[in-house]
Design a protein around this motif. Sequence first.
Motif, PDB file in Angstrom:
ATOM      1  N   THR A 118       0.648  -1.164   0.132  1.00 43.52           N
ATOM      2  CA  THR A 118       0.094  -0.097   0.261  1.00 43.52           C
ATOM      3  C   THR A 118       0.870   1.190   0.009  1.00 43.52           C
ATOM      4  OG1 THR A 118      -0.183  -0.234   2.177  1.00 43.52           O
ATOM      5  CG2 THR A 118      -1.932  -1.078   1.252  1.00 43.52           C
ATOM      6  N   GLU A 119       1.994   1.216   0.485  1.00 36.68           N
ATOM      7  CA  GLU A 119       3.018   2.354   0.776  1.00 36.68           C
ATOM      8  C   GLU A 119       4.270   1.769   1.134  1.00 36.68           C
ATOM      9  OE1 GLU A 119       1.062   4.689   3.902  1.00 36.68           O
ATOM     10  OE2 GLU A 119       0.941   2.835   4.884  1.00 36.68           O
ATOM     11  N   SER A 120       5.461   2.400   0.714  1.00 38.07           N
ATOM     12  CA  SER A 120       6.871   1.955   0.913  1.00 38.07           C
ATOM     13  C   SER A 120       7.017   2.588   2.419  1.00 38.07           C
ATOM     14  CB  SER A 120       7.677   2.635  -0.027  1.00 38.07           C
ATOM     15  OG  SER A 120       7.911   4.076   0.362  1.00 38.07           O
ATOM     16  N   SER A 121       7.929   2.040   3.115  1.00 41.09           N
ATOM     17  CA  SER A 121       8.271   2.270   4.482  1.00 41.09           C
ATOM     18  C   SER A 121       9.214   3.406   4.613  1.00 41.09           C
ATOM     19  CB  SER A 121       8.993   1.139   4.970  1.00 41.09           C
ATOM     20  OG  SER A 121       7.944  -0.087   5.129  1.00 41.09           O
ATOM     21  N   ASP A 122       9.613   4.030   3.449  1.00 47.56           N
ATOM     22  CA  ASP A 122      10.435   5.285   3.558  1.00 47.56           C
ATOM     23  C   ASP A 122       9.857   6.425   3.101  1.00 47.56           C
ATOM     24  OD1 ASP A 122      10.913   4.310   0.757  1.00 47.56           O
ATOM     25  OD2 ASP A 122      12.847   4.769   0.809  1.00 47.56           O
ATOM     26  N   GLY A 123       9.497   6.364   1.830  1.00 46.76           N
ATOM     27  CA  GLY A 123       8.651   7.588   1.351  1.00 46.76           C
ATOM     28  C   GLY A 123       7.422   7.571   1.674  1.00 46.76           C
ATOM     29  N   TYR A 124       6.426   6.625   1.947  1.00 44.27           N
ATOM     30  CA  TYR A 124       5.056   6.417   2.228  1.00 44.27           C
ATOM     31  C   TYR A 124       4.063   7.423   1.607  1.00 44.27           C
ATOM     32  CZ  TYR A 124       5.862   9.446   6.421  1.00 44.27           C
ATOM     33  OH  TYR A 124       5.949  10.404   7.354  1.00 44.27           O
ATOM     34  N   THR A 125       4.427   7.607   0.466  1.00 44.30           N
ATOM     35  CA  THR A 125       3.132   8.559  -0.303  1.00 44.30           C
ATOM     36  C   THR A 125       2.023   7.769  -0.533  1.00 44.30           C
ATOM     37  OG1 THR A 125       3.910   7.840  -2.470  1.00 44.30           O
ATOM     38  CG2 THR A 125       5.256   9.689  -1.617  1.00 44.30           C
ATOM     39  N   GLY A 126       2.123   6.524  -0.538  1.00 37.11           N
ATOM     40  CA  GLY A 126       0.800   5.814  -0.709  1.00 37.11           C
ATOM     41  C   GLY A 126      -0.107   6.091  -1.802  1.00 37.11           C
ATOM     42  N   VAL A 127       0.548   6.480  -3.093  1.00 42.49           N
ATOM     43  CA  VAL A 127      -0.303   6.741  -4.178  1.00 42.49           C
ATOM     44  C   VAL A 127       0.201   6.140  -5.372  1.00 42.49           C
ATOM     45  CG1 VAL A 127      -1.047   9.196  -3.582  1.00 42.49           C
ATOM     46  CG2 VAL A 127       1.158   8.805  -4.468  1.00 42.49           C
ATOM     47  N   VAL A 128       1.553   5.384  -5.094  1.00 40.26           N
ATOM     48  CA  VAL A 128       2.293   4.665  -6.470  1.00 40.26           C
ATOM     49  C   VAL A 128       1.122   3.613  -7.087  1.00 40.26           C
ATOM     50  CG1 VAL A 128       4.070   3.228  -7.357  1.00 40.26           C
ATOM     51  CG2 VAL A 128       4.308   5.449  -5.843  1.00 40.26           C
TER      52      VAL A 128
ATOM     53  N   GLY B 100      -9.072   8.454  -0.034  1.00 39.87           N
ATOM     54  CA  GLY B 100      -8.414   9.822  -0.489  1.00 39.87           C
ATOM     55  C   GLY B 100      -7.331   9.601  -1.229  1.00 39.87           C
ATOM     56  N   ARG B 101      -6.391   8.626  -0.845  1.00 36.83           N
ATOM     57  CA  ARG B 101      -5.127   8.294  -1.580  1.00 36.83           C
ATOM     58  C   ARG B 101      -5.457   7.807  -3.112  1.00 36.83           C
ATOM     59  NH1 ARG B 101      -1.471   6.050   3.485  1.00 36.83           N
ATOM     60  NH2 ARG B 101      -3.587   5.326   4.327  1.00 36.83           N
ATOM     61  N   ASP B 102      -6.450   6.945  -3.079  1.00 37.27           N
ATOM     62  CA  ASP B 102      -7.089   6.726  -4.586  1.00 37.27           C
ATOM     63  C   ASP B 102      -7.220   7.773  -5.476  1.00 37.27           C
ATOM     64  OD1 ASP B 102      -6.579   4.052  -3.615  1.00 37.27           O
ATOM     65  OD2 ASP B 102      -8.561   3.527  -3.953  1.00 37.27           O
ATOM     66  N   VAL B 103      -8.131   8.690  -4.840  1.00 42.29           N
ATOM     67  CA  VAL B 103      -8.700   9.723  -5.701  1.00 42.29           C
ATOM     68  C   VAL B 103      -7.373  10.721  -6.084  1.00 42.29           C
ATOM     69  CG1 VAL B 103      -9.873  12.161  -5.800  1.00 42.29           C
ATOM     70  CG2 VAL B 103     -11.004  10.017  -4.665  1.00 42.29           C
ATOM     71  N   ALA B 104      -6.637  10.930  -5.054  1.00 43.17           N
ATOM     72  CA  ALA B 104      -5.177  11.624  -5.226  1.00 43.17           C
ATOM     73  C   ALA B 104      -4.420  11.221  -6.383  1.00 43.17           C
ATOM     74  CB  ALA B 104      -4.545  12.097  -4.057  1.00 43.17           C
ATOM     75  N   ALA B 105      -4.252   9.895  -6.249  1.00 39.43           N
ATOM     76  CA  ALA B 105      -3.293   9.257  -7.259  1.00 39.43           C
ATOM     77  C   ALA B 105      -4.077   9.166  -8.663  1.00 39.43           C
ATOM     78  CB  ALA B 105      -2.994   7.596  -6.787  1.00 39.43           C
ATOM     79  N   ARG B 106      -5.085   8.901  -8.777  1.00 42.20           N
ATOM     80  CA  ARG B 106      -5.722   9.053 -10.080  1.00 42.20           C
ATOM     81  C   ARG B 106      -5.718  10.380 -10.775  1.00 42.20           C
ATOM     82  NH1 ARG B 106      -7.184   3.886 -12.879  1.00 42.20           N
ATOM     83  NH2 ARG B 106      -7.461   2.301 -11.222  1.00 42.20           N
ATOM     84  N   LEU B 107      -6.068  11.402 -10.059  1.00 41.98           N
ATOM     85  CA  LEU B 107      -6.180  12.517 -10.398  1.00 41.98           C
ATOM     86  C   LEU B 107      -4.970  13.191 -10.736  1.00 41.98           C
ATOM     87  CD1 LEU B 107      -8.401  14.884 -10.610  1.00 41.98           C
ATOM     88  CD2 LEU B 107      -7.797  15.614  -8.297  1.00 41.98           C
ATOM     89  N   SER B 108      -3.722  13.048  -9.939  1.00 41.78           N
ATOM     90  CA  SER B 108      -2.504  13.460 -10.399  1.00 41.78           C
ATOM     91  C   SER B 108      -2.074  13.064 -11.731  1.00 41.78           C
ATOM     92  CB  SER B 108      -1.511  13.140  -9.138  1.00 41.78           C
ATOM     93  OG  SER B 108      -0.974  11.784  -9.486  1.00 41.78           O
ATOM     94  N   VAL B 109      -2.182  11.657 -11.874  1.00 37.19           N
ATOM     95  CA  VAL B 109      -2.057  11.182 -13.565  1.00 37.19           C
ATOM     96  C   VAL B 109      -3.090  11.913 -14.694  1.00 37.19           C
ATOM     97  CG1 VAL B 109      -1.905   9.193 -14.912  1.00 37.19           C
ATOM     98  CG2 VAL B 109      -1.215   8.809 -12.732  1.00 37.19           C
ATOM     99  N   LYS B 110      -4.124  12.136 -14.171  1.00 34.40           N
ATOM    100  CA  LYS B 110      -4.929  12.715 -15.243  1.00 34.40           C
ATOM    101  C   LYS B 110      -4.751  13.907 -15.533  1.00 34.40           C
ATOM    102  CE  LYS B 110      -9.130   9.748 -14.784  1.00 34.40           C
ATOM    103  NZ  LYS B 110      -9.169   9.152 -16.208  1.00 34.40           N
ATOM    104  N   LEU B 111      -4.510  14.774 -14.476  1.00 38.78           N
ATOM    105  CA  LEU B 111      -3.883  16.217 -14.578  1.00 38.78           C
ATOM    106  C   LEU B 111      -2.473  16.263 -14.945  1.00 38.78           C
ATOM    107  CD1 LEU B 111      -5.993  17.921 -11.809  1.00 38.78           C
ATOM    108  CD2 LEU B 111      -6.628  17.454 -14.199  1.00 38.78           C
TER     109      LEU B 111
END
Lengths: 259, 323
Positions: A118-128, B100-111
């Motif tokens: 779900t997220e890395s343990s160092d950067g932990y942005t959680g969006v990749v 929230g993370r899902d929306v942000a992630a998808r939105l970042s790629v789209k924009l």
Amino acid sequence: MKVVVCVKQIPDPADPGALDPETKTLRRNVKLILDESDSYGVEMALQLVDAAGEGSVHLVSMVPNDEVSGLRTALAMGADSATLISDEALAGSDALGTSRVLAAAIERAEPDLVLAATESSDGYTGVVPAQVAELLGLPSVTFAKEIAVEGSTATVRRQTEAGADLVECPLPAVVSVTAGVVEPRYPSFRGIMQAKNKPVDQLKIADLGIAAERVGWAGAGQEITDVAEAPERAAGEVVVDEGDAHERIVAFLDELKVI
Amino acid sequence: MTLDKIWVFCEAGDDGVATITLEMLAKAREVAGTVEVFCGGDGAACAAELGDHGVATVHATGDLDGRMKGVSVASAVAAAISDGSVAAPDAFLLGTTYDGRDVAARLSVKLDVSVLSNVVDLRLDGDRLVGVEPVFGGTLNVTSRFTDGGPDIWLVRPKSFEPAAVGGPPAEVVDLPVPDLGTTGGAVVRDRFTEESEGPKLDEAAIVVSGGRGLGAAEAYSMIEGLAKQLGAAPGASRAIVDAGWVPYSYQVGQTGKVVKPTVYIACGISGATQHLVGMKGSKNIIAINKDSEAPIFAVADLGIVGDVHKVLPKLTEALEGR
């Protein structure tokens, strides 16, 4: 069934190094290891391929240097092969730059299922994971607690604020798994020996058709403007338990008027 | 100098608008002239509460019919900006939550813009936002800003700001249509389960009792639950025992996990790895029980007990019975 697992090699969390005052980023000239969070994705992939009765587990990872020791750990667990995008131009990548590279490498592997932590343990942005899915035009299910694959459909139990959702998802898809969902196996001696001879395909970003200005410092749409020490929290009283420490705690809670 | 417009991602449950949403609204009002909300689902149910928190407009997708919130909401926002039906805001604020993370992630790629995660403070620096993220267990604060021209996408940690109602008429609900999602929209929710938990939620409880590796075995976690029940507290956990599969991820307090700031935090058998400290250092009072007198947790504890949790916890729970 071909499963790709995104894995990250990170500085040992027990000894994470320091921020470089020049570049204001984490120094990565320390030895890198497999992010423990990724061991769950690797284990999950191995179990799913095992359950399917056929298939393979392929790792995708990126580093600015040639580090492979973390990949060897995952190969020793049983993954079959790996792609390592190793390029100096990757230093300083933000999450989106990272996702661009991973997505391009994953696309070449033509997987049925992509797993990640779900997220890395160092950067932990959680969006990749969801960024990778969007770049590949795939559905995604994040924060999986359980995954089962039947034919070309994955059924995922997904963590939610209220409890869990049961999600049905056609493959190919990207699924991120939370820690603790499976028990990662320890690499056996045989596994460690075999891992040394498993194929690790090392690529540059140019091999993936990615321009240098889309990754690394150049491609990161963000910059650090300041790094400051956080205010220290003062330590309080420390008591050695002589069999009556619970009374001290009760008194403390009484003072705070919470009981 | 303030920003023109911020969009805040609204999440809601059975008990109304989520606290994280209200927290972000309070901060957004400080730094932007106009604050609007976007959400996946029915906007009307939240309109009155959002209006009370200073929101004039709610952009709502309507019922998603089981489709995933992340891809649906991100696609709807990107489509609305692209076809000109809404003007892009200066910044999006979303909670560091599952959706929230899902929306942000998808939105970042789209924009095609960057995302900054785990922000615990936001402020204006000139006419732009900068955000603060704690690193190394909260020992360092890193301040960052975007360089790609925006819109900014900020993922905000819960408990970073105080909600503040300002009074105001119900927000106007504006339709935010979800376009055809194609292959990205394949995932569908077939069933929803609510985990019945007694007592308060982990990130809202006045008292949190957390257990760690020092408990020795999964069964010993019942001591944490027993004490939590006695105190009307929420039970929590260190990453080590979540990784070990003793308790689910939703219990985890830390960098990867939930940030809590209760009145009292009781850490039982937790050594205090930086991973954990960043999630609980903001607690008003910290009590730590650990066998190892050198454990880093004692450096942040107001009351530290050097002792065995297996001896201290049963006595403590018993002493609290009948109080």
